[in-house]
Each structure stands twice: as structure tokens, then as C-alpha cells.
Design an enzyme around this catalytic site. Sequence first.
Site, short mmCIF file in Angstrom:
data_model
loop_
_atom_site.label_atom_id
_atom_site.label_comp_id
_atom_site.label_asym_id
_atom_site.label_seq_id
_atom_site.Cartn_x
_atom_site.Cartn_y
_atom_site.Cartn_z
N HIS A 184 0.83 -1.13 -0.22
CA HIS A 184 0.07 0.15 0.19
C HIS A 184 1.00 1.25 -0.15
O HIS A 184 0.46 2.37 0.03
CB HIS A 184 -1.02 0.02 1.22
CG HIS A 184 -2.11 -0.85 1.14
ND1 HIS A 184 -1.81 -2.05 1.20
CD2 HIS A 184 -3.25 -0.98 0.90
CE1 HIS A 184 -2.94 -3.14 1.18
NE2 HIS A 184 -3.88 -2.31 0.80
N ASP A 238 9.51 -7.53 2.59
CA ASP A 238 9.53 -7.27 4.22
C ASP A 238 11.00 -6.56 4.09
O ASP A 238 11.86 -7.29 3.79
CB ASP A 238 9.29 -8.33 4.82
CG ASP A 238 8.84 -7.87 6.51
OD1 ASP A 238 7.84 -6.92 6.46
OD2 ASP A 238 9.56 -8.57 7.54
#
Length: 201
Positions: free
Chosen positions: A14, A74
Site C-alpha cells: 500500500h 519485508d
Amino acid sequence: MRKFTEKRLLVATHNAGKLAEMRALLAPRGIEVIGAAEAGLAEPVETEDNFVGNARIKARSAVEATGLPALSDDSGISVDALGGAPGVYTADWAETGNGRDFQMAMTRTWNELEALNAPAPRTAQFRCTLVLMWPDGHDEVFEGVLPGQVVWPPRGEEGHGYDPIFMPDGEEQTLGQMPADKKNSLSHRARAVAKMLEGSF
């Protein structure tokens, strides 16, 4: 290593900056990049204690929701004298309950180093793990590491997160002082993306 031959890829983020970066990198290869927000995806709960585990959670959630191949990442900063912390909890150290405060997180990092009387240089690494996953569940993992050290006080208004206190090896500026094009050319994410483009694209 499996080659990516599809024409559409869901980037499970996002973060508008990460999405724009991936669009720019993949556009010359004729790949349409779709963001998580465009696809109406919620952010899954990250329950693993390592980067690759959390990246897989995000990729799998996106694949299952859309049926498209997905790319997730990540990333975080690992400080050697803190046993690798904050690591996968990099963003958590900035959580306030009312948004993220990275000045607070940077201060905590430095205070913990001071409490340990950690010797200089206070070495650290920015780490990025990318997971590229296909609808059949196969995935490829690509890791990028940017070594450097934690410095104080914070320097620079560029970048985000812990950038103002991280000075890469061989540089005299923090990531927070570097123009975006220089930072993006040497960052942990750039290194992971380069491996992905070489290996699967």
C-alpha cells in the site's frame, strides 16, 4: 529458478513510493503492475519473526485474493550490538497507536546503544527480502543487504524511517542526506530488485 512470463503482476504493498518504483523498473519489460490498494486488498497480519516469513504471508494473501502472481517485500534495519533488533520489528518500534513516529524509534535505537556502551562504529544493515509468488504457490526469494553504521544525531530530511541515522559503508552521508536517485541506486531494496530482475525476468 523460475522465469516470470506473465504480463500482469500484483505488487502487494500500500506504499505509493514502493509501487511507483516497481512500475518504473518493470515497465520496460512490458509488465503491468497493479497495487494492493487498486485491487482492494487489506493488509494481512504479519505473524512471523523473520523477513522472508512475513513477505510470504503478504504474497500468499495477495495471490489467494486475486489469482494473480504477486510480489511482496519485508524490510528493516538490524543493529549488530542490539542482537539484530529492531529487525522485523522495525516499523513496530515507531508505532504510537496514532500513526508511526520514526523520530521516537531512532531515539530508542540510539538510547539502547548508549545503555550498552556499544563501541563505535555501531554497525548495522538495512535488509530487504522480496518474495515473488505464482498462483500455483511456487515462490522465489531475493534478498538485498546494505551494510553501514548507526550515527547520531539524525542527519538529513530525505528518505523516510531510519534513513537519517544510517550511513552506508563507504559513504559520508546518511541515507537521509542523499538525493533519492542516489539512495535508490544503492539501497537494500535496489539490491534485492536487481537480483530478482537478473534471476526471474
